[in-house]
Motif scaffolding. Structure first.
Motif, PDB file in Angstrom:
ATOM      1  N   MET A   1      27.914 127.367  36.188  1.00 58.03           N
ATOM      2  CA  MET A   1      27.457 126.011  35.869  1.00 58.03           C
ATOM      3  C   MET A   1      25.998 125.854  36.261  1.00 58.03           C
ATOM      4  SD  MET A   1      28.990 122.351  37.203  1.00 58.03           S
ATOM      5  CE  MET A   1      28.425 120.814  36.485  1.00 58.03           C
ATOM      6  N   HIS A   2      25.221 125.198  35.381  1.00 52.62           N
ATOM      7  CA  HIS A   2      23.823 124.870  35.651  1.00 52.62           C
ATOM      8  C   HIS A   2      23.692 123.347  35.620  1.00 52.62           C
ATOM      9  CE1 HIS A   2      23.408 129.114  34.807  1.00 52.62           C
ATOM     10  NE2 HIS A   2      22.137 129.078  35.159  1.00 52.62           N
ATOM     11  N   PRO A   3      24.020 122.678  36.722  1.00 50.75           N
ATOM     12  CA  PRO A   3      24.104 121.213  36.714  1.00 50.75           C
ATOM     13  C   PRO A   3      22.768 120.543  36.423  1.00 50.75           C
ATOM     14  CG  PRO A   3      24.340 122.060  38.942  1.00 50.75           C
ATOM     15  CD  PRO A   3      24.352 123.235  38.040  1.00 50.75           C
ATOM     16  N   MET A   4      22.858 119.474  35.636  1.00 48.89           N
ATOM     17  CA  MET A   4      21.679 118.695  35.272  1.00 48.89           C
ATOM     18  C   MET A   4      22.061 117.216  35.298  1.00 48.89           C
ATOM     19  SD  MET A   4      19.495 118.760  31.696  1.00 48.89           S
ATOM     20  CE  MET A   4      20.923 118.344  30.682  1.00 48.89           C
ATOM     21  N   LEU A   5      21.275 116.414  36.002  1.00 48.68           N
ATOM     22  CA  LEU A   5      21.488 114.973  35.953  1.00 48.68           C
ATOM     23  C   LEU A   5      21.250 114.488  34.530  1.00 48.68           C
ATOM     24  CD1 LEU A   5      19.732 113.825  39.240  1.00 48.68           C
ATOM     25  CD2 LEU A   5      22.186 113.828  38.776  1.00 48.68           C
ATOM     26  N   LYS A   6      22.155 113.671  34.043  1.00 48.39           N
ATOM     27  CA  LYS A   6      22.061 113.242  32.644  1.00 48.39           C
ATOM     28  C   LYS A   6      20.749 112.500  32.404  1.00 48.39           C
ATOM     29  CE  LYS A   6      26.950 113.238  31.638  1.00 48.39           C
ATOM     30  NZ  LYS A   6      28.154 112.482  31.209  1.00 48.39           N
TER      31      LYS A   6
ATOM     32  N   GLY B   1      30.586 111.275  36.521  1.00 47.76           N
ATOM     33  CA  GLY B   1      30.098 111.375  35.156  1.00 47.76           C
ATOM     34  C   GLY B   1      28.588 111.416  35.046  1.00 47.76           C
ATOM     35  N   LEU B   2      27.922 111.891  36.083  1.00 46.57           N
ATOM     36  CA  LEU B   2      26.461 111.887  36.109  1.00 46.57           C
ATOM     37  C   LEU B   2      25.853 113.250  35.817  1.00 46.57           C
ATOM     38  CD1 LEU B   2      25.962 109.665  39.291  1.00 46.57           C
ATOM     39  CD2 LEU B   2      25.755 108.974  36.891  1.00 46.57           C
ATOM     40  N   LEU B   3      26.688 114.285  35.712  1.00 47.79           N
ATOM     41  CA  LEU B   3      26.171 115.639  35.509  1.00 47.79           C
ATOM     42  C   LEU B   3      26.436 116.138  34.102  1.00 47.79           C
ATOM     43  CD1 LEU B   3      26.948 117.762  38.692  1.00 47.79           C
ATOM     44  CD2 LEU B   3      24.800 116.688  38.001  1.00 47.79           C
ATOM     45  N   ASP B   4      25.477 116.840  33.569  1.00 44.97           N
ATOM     46  CA  ASP B   4      25.651 117.575  32.334  1.00 44.97           C
ATOM     47  C   ASP B   4      25.456 119.055  32.636  1.00 44.97           C
ATOM     48  OD1 ASP B   4      26.160 117.944  29.661  1.00 44.97           O
ATOM     49  OD2 ASP B   4      24.674 116.480  28.987  1.00 44.97           O
ATOM     50  N   ASP B   5      25.846 119.872  31.682  1.00 42.47           N
ATOM     51  CA  ASP B   5      25.647 121.322  31.826  1.00 42.47           C
ATOM     52  C   ASP B   5      25.142 121.837  30.488  1.00 42.47           C
ATOM     53  OD1 ASP B   5      25.639 124.006  32.218  1.00 42.47           O
ATOM     54  OD2 ASP B   5      27.702 124.152  32.948  1.00 42.47           O
ATOM     55  N   PRO B   6      23.833 122.125  30.380  1.00 45.46           N
ATOM     56  CA  PRO B   6      23.266 122.520  29.092  1.00 45.46           C
ATOM     57  C   PRO B   6      23.810 123.828  28.541  1.00 45.46           C
ATOM     58  CG  PRO B   6      21.676 122.842  30.869  1.00 45.46           C
ATOM     59  CD  PRO B   6      22.826 122.104  31.457  1.00 45.46           C
ATOM     60  N   ARG B   7      24.558 124.576  29.340  1.00 44.04           N
ATOM     61  CA  ARG B   7      25.088 125.856  28.857  1.00 44.04           C
ATOM     62  C   ARG B   7      26.596 125.808  28.595  1.00 44.04           C
ATOM     63  NH1 ARG B   7      21.607 130.505  32.075  1.00 44.04           N
ATOM     64  NH2 ARG B   7      19.645 129.332  32.150  1.00 44.04           N
TER      65      ARG B   7
END
Length: 381
Positions: A1-6, A79-85
């Motif tokens: 996982m490569h976490p990213m704040l939305k 629900g604040l994290l996205d994962d671009p991969r």
């Protein structure tokens, strides 16, 4: 996982140790307590680092590995994290189409807010591209709906209508003035292609219908140029959709009144037949008048204000997309109306009628008072 704040959610400090993500009440979330070191660590959540590297950089801020893991888990649960991969193979294909992604980046951002799981925004956009929607009508409302659906990533949008385009069909979001005199279906197909962010993906064997090699219909949008067919739809017209279990949504304008809904889930919600029977129960003269209205137009000019038609098209398209993305919008088993000049949107529930042959009333009795509706195989989720 490569976490990213939305990136779709704006960030602000509510005080010395509380961060708010998002502006509007529908999607805003607060996080606390957050100290200075943790606040600095949040800046590292940009999707370029995996968890091992994040833990390593967190140590330079005197943050433990456990602190990082707990924080990441809390952000994900909120629900604040996205994962671009993330998001799967279909999303990977879409991710590598730069021109499509640039066009639909705002749509993906919106989906990421509504569907909180990491990678869900891109996954649902990829799911849209595998769907097939049919729009029945290429007037001011129908053509605009078709263009919005196509531009929003729906892979196949068909438009059915007869005759040739007239000046009154032209709309900024729909058929252009150059289409006047051209076959409506031909002009609408060109509009749909022009609105799309890119060519539709090829269908796999599992997605194709049994007959013509096309994917099965996910939804039919009924938006005829004659608004009476939306306000008082003919039950026989919808009978094949009820029989096949195809969801369908009505939208149109009649006499300066905009109508969106109902979204009919066959066997689960009220249909055109239920609507007609309920109206006859309330007004014994309704069937007599309806027969007269349907028998001939007698030179009726459609009172279809362009602004109202555009608003109806936008709202109907948004409800359709919500359904395609796996939700049940407010038009499910309900009709929304707004009349000029006040434009006060009001809803009316369209419940199943015991005398209708659609079977929804029997299903409602079986479900008791829960009010649930059946899941649809055509949804993304």
């Amino acid at each position: 996982m490569h976490p990213m704040l939305k990136p779709a959610l704006r960030r602000a400090w509510r005080g010395r140790n509380t961060v708010q993500f998002g502006v509007t009440p529908a999607h805003a979330v607060t996080l606390g307590p957050v100290d200075i070191a943790t606040g600095s660590f949040l800046e590292l959540l940009d999707g370029t680092r995996g968890l091992p590297l994040l833990r390593e950089e967190a140590r330079t801020l005197d943050l433990s590995d456990r602190h990082v893991d707990v924080l990441v888990r809390r952000l994900a649960e909120a629900g604040l994290l996205d994962d671009p991969r993330a998001a799967g193979p279909q999303a990977d294909v879409l991710r590598h189409r730069a021109e499509v992604m640039e066009r639909q980046r705002p749509d993906v951002a919106s989906l990421s807010v509504v569907h909180p799981g990491p990678g869900e925004g891109l996954r649902r956009m990829a799911a849209r591209r595998a769907m097939r929607v049919q729009v029945r009508g290429a007037g001011r409302v129908g053509a605009s709906i078709a263009a919005v659906l196509s531009g929003s990533g729906v892979g196949q949008v068909e438009v059915l209508d007869g005759g040739r385009a007239e000046p009154g069909d032209v709309a900024p979001a729909g058929l252009p003035a150059a289409a006047v005199g051209e076959r409506r279906d031909t002009a609408a197909r060109r509009l749909v292609r022009r609105a799309a962010a890119g060519p539709a993906p090829r269908s796999t064997g599992a997605e194709r219908g049994a007959g013509d090699g096309q994917p099965g219909l996910s939804l039919i949008v009924v938006a005829p140029r004659d608004g009476l067919s939306v306000y008082a739809p003919v039950p026989d017209t919808a009978a094949p959709w009820i029989a096949s279990g195809t969801p369908h949504l009505y939208a149109g304008v009649i006499e300066a009144t905009g109508v969106v809904g109902p979204l009919v889930l066959p066997g689960g919600t009220g249909c055109a037949g239920c609507l007609e029977l309920h109206r006859a129960d309330r007004d014994s003269q309704w069937p007599r008048m309806l027969a007269q209205w349907r028998s001939g137009r007698r030179g009726v000019v459609a009172a279809c204000d362009l602004g109202l038609a555009t608003a109806v098209a936008g709202l109907a398209a948004a409800h359709a997309l919500s359904f395609l993305d796996g939700e049940l919008p407010a038009s499910t088993g309900a009709r929304w109306e707004a009349a000029l000049p006040l434009l006060d949107w009001r809803s009316e529930r369209i419940g199943p009628h015991a005398d209708c042959s659609c079977g929804a009333a029997e299903h409602a009795e079986g479900e008791g008072a829960s009010g649930s509706v059946p899941a649809q195989d055509t949804m993304a989720g």
